[in-house]
Design a protein around this motif. Structure first.
Motif, short mmCIF file in Angstrom:
data_model
loop_
_atom_site.label_atom_id
_atom_site.label_comp_id
_atom_site.label_asym_id
_atom_site.label_seq_id
_atom_site.Cartn_x
_atom_site.Cartn_y
_atom_site.Cartn_z
N VAL A 163 -39.13 -84.85 -43.14
CA VAL A 163 -39.22 -85.15 -44.57
C VAL A 163 -40.70 -85.29 -44.93
O VAL A 163 -41.44 -85.98 -44.21
CB VAL A 163 -38.47 -86.46 -44.90
CG1 VAL A 163 -38.61 -86.81 -46.38
CG2 VAL A 163 -37.00 -86.33 -44.51
N GLU A 173 -42.34 -87.96 -49.90
CA GLU A 173 -40.97 -88.38 -50.19
C GLU A 173 -40.63 -89.67 -49.44
O GLU A 173 -39.91 -90.52 -49.97
CB GLU A 173 -39.99 -87.26 -49.83
CG GLU A 173 -40.04 -86.08 -50.77
CD GLU A 173 -38.81 -85.19 -50.67
OE1 GLU A 173 -37.78 -85.64 -50.11
OE2 GLU A 173 -38.88 -84.05 -51.14
N LEU A 230 -31.56 -86.93 -49.33
CA LEU A 230 -31.66 -87.31 -47.93
C LEU A 230 -30.41 -88.09 -47.53
O LEU A 230 -29.56 -88.40 -48.37
CB LEU A 230 -32.90 -88.18 -47.70
CG LEU A 230 -34.23 -87.58 -48.14
CD1 LEU A 230 -35.36 -88.60 -48.00
CD2 LEU A 230 -34.55 -86.33 -47.33
N TYR A 254 -32.73 -85.20 -43.32
CA TYR A 254 -31.81 -84.31 -44.03
C TYR A 254 -30.50 -84.25 -43.24
O TYR A 254 -30.51 -84.04 -42.02
CB TYR A 254 -32.40 -82.91 -44.17
CG TYR A 254 -33.68 -82.88 -44.98
CD1 TYR A 254 -33.64 -83.02 -46.37
CD2 TYR A 254 -34.91 -82.72 -44.36
CE1 TYR A 254 -34.81 -83.00 -47.12
CE2 TYR A 254 -36.08 -82.70 -45.11
CZ TYR A 254 -36.03 -82.83 -46.49
OH TYR A 254 -37.18 -82.82 -47.23
#
Length: 222
Positions: free
Chosen positions: A24, A28, A162, A197
Motif C-alpha cells: 500500500v 494511503e 483496503l 489489499y
C-alpha cells in the motif's frame, strides 16, 4: 456523511484472512492512521501508539513471529478471556466453523485446523502490520480507547479499498513483541492489525459473520 454511507462501510468491513502481496502506498497508510487517530478517547488522552511494519521489515517480522509461535508458549500483556459461555461461545464457534468450512477444514481434523490457526502468525500474507499499544497506567480505559482506534482504522481501511484484521493472536506473544520492536515495558501491547489489499478470490475471505438484532443486546428503559 449520511448514516447510509456509514452503514455501507460497516456492512462491507470484514476480517480479511488472505491478502495480496502488493504494498500500500505510504501516503494511503498515513491517511489511514490519521483517520484512525480521530477516534474518541477518555479525556482526549489518545493513548494509542502504533508500530507499522512495511516492505522487507514485514517479512522479517513474519518469519520471526512464526518461529516464536512455534517454539514458545503465549504470554500476553493483558489476560485473555477466562472463558466463553452461553451465546458468546455459540457465536465464537459459529465464526470458527464458518472459517473452517470456507477453507475446507473438516471437523476433527486437528492438523488442518492447526495449520489454519498458524496463518495468524504469517499475518495472513499481509504486506503490512501495525502493533498497537497503550500505557500500562491507563489500564482498561486505555485499552477501551484503543478499541475505538481499531474500529476507526477498520472503517478507514474499508473506505480506501483496503482490508484488515485485528489480531489478538499476535499480541499473545507480548515479551517477543516488546523485544523485537523495542516497545517499552510501560506500555501494554493490545493487538496487531494486519492490512493491505484483500485477495478476494481466496476461500478464507468467502464467508461473513452475522449480527444479532437489537432485541438481543438492547434493554430499553422508559
Amino acid at each position: 456523511m449520511t448514516i447510509s454511507v456509514l452503514n455501507q462501510l460497516l456492512r462491507g468491513r470484514y476480517s480479511c484472512r488472505a491478502f495480496r502481496p502488493d504494498p500500500v502506498p505510504k501516503t494511503e497508510i498515513e491517511q489511514l492512521l490519521i483517520s484512525a487517530g480521530r477516534a474518541p478517547s477518555w479525556c482526549n488522552a489518545q493513548p494509542w501508539k502504533v508500530v507499522v511494519a512495511t516492505g522487507d521489515e514485514t517479512d522479517r517480522f513474519r518469519r520471526a513471529l512464526q518461529q516464536e509461535a512455534t517454539n514458545r508458549p503465549p504470554a500476553p500483556d493483558m489476560p485473555f478471556p477466562t472463558s466463553y459461555s452461553g451465546v458468546y461461545q455459540d457465536r465464537r464457534r459459529a465464526c470458527g466453523w464458518a472459517l473452517y468450512e470456507a477453507v475446507g477444514v473438516k471437523k476433527g481434523d486437528r492438523e488442518a485446523s492447526q495449520r489454519q490457526m498458524m496463518e495468524n502468525f504469517a499475518l495472513f500474507g499481509a504486506p503490512h502490520c501495525a502493533i498497537l499499544s497503550s500505557p500500562v497506567e491507563l489500564g482498561s480505559y486505555g485499552a477501551m480507547d484503543c478499541g475505538g482506534f481499531v474500529t476507526a482504522f477498520s472503517l478507514a481501511a474499508q473506505s480506501l479499498g483496503l482490508a484488515c484484521i485485528p489480531q489478538a493472536a499476535v499480541a499473545s506473544y507480548g515479551p517477543f513483541l516488546h523485544r523485537y520492536f523495542d516497545i517499552s515495558d510501560d506500555r501494554l501491547i493490545l493487538c496487531a492489525i494486519s492490512f493491505g489489499y484483500p485477495d478476494t478470490d481466496h476461500p478464507a475471505n468467502g464467508f461473513r459473520t452475522d449480527r444479532v438484532p437489537l432485541g438481543q443486546f438492547v434493554d430499553w428503559r422508559g
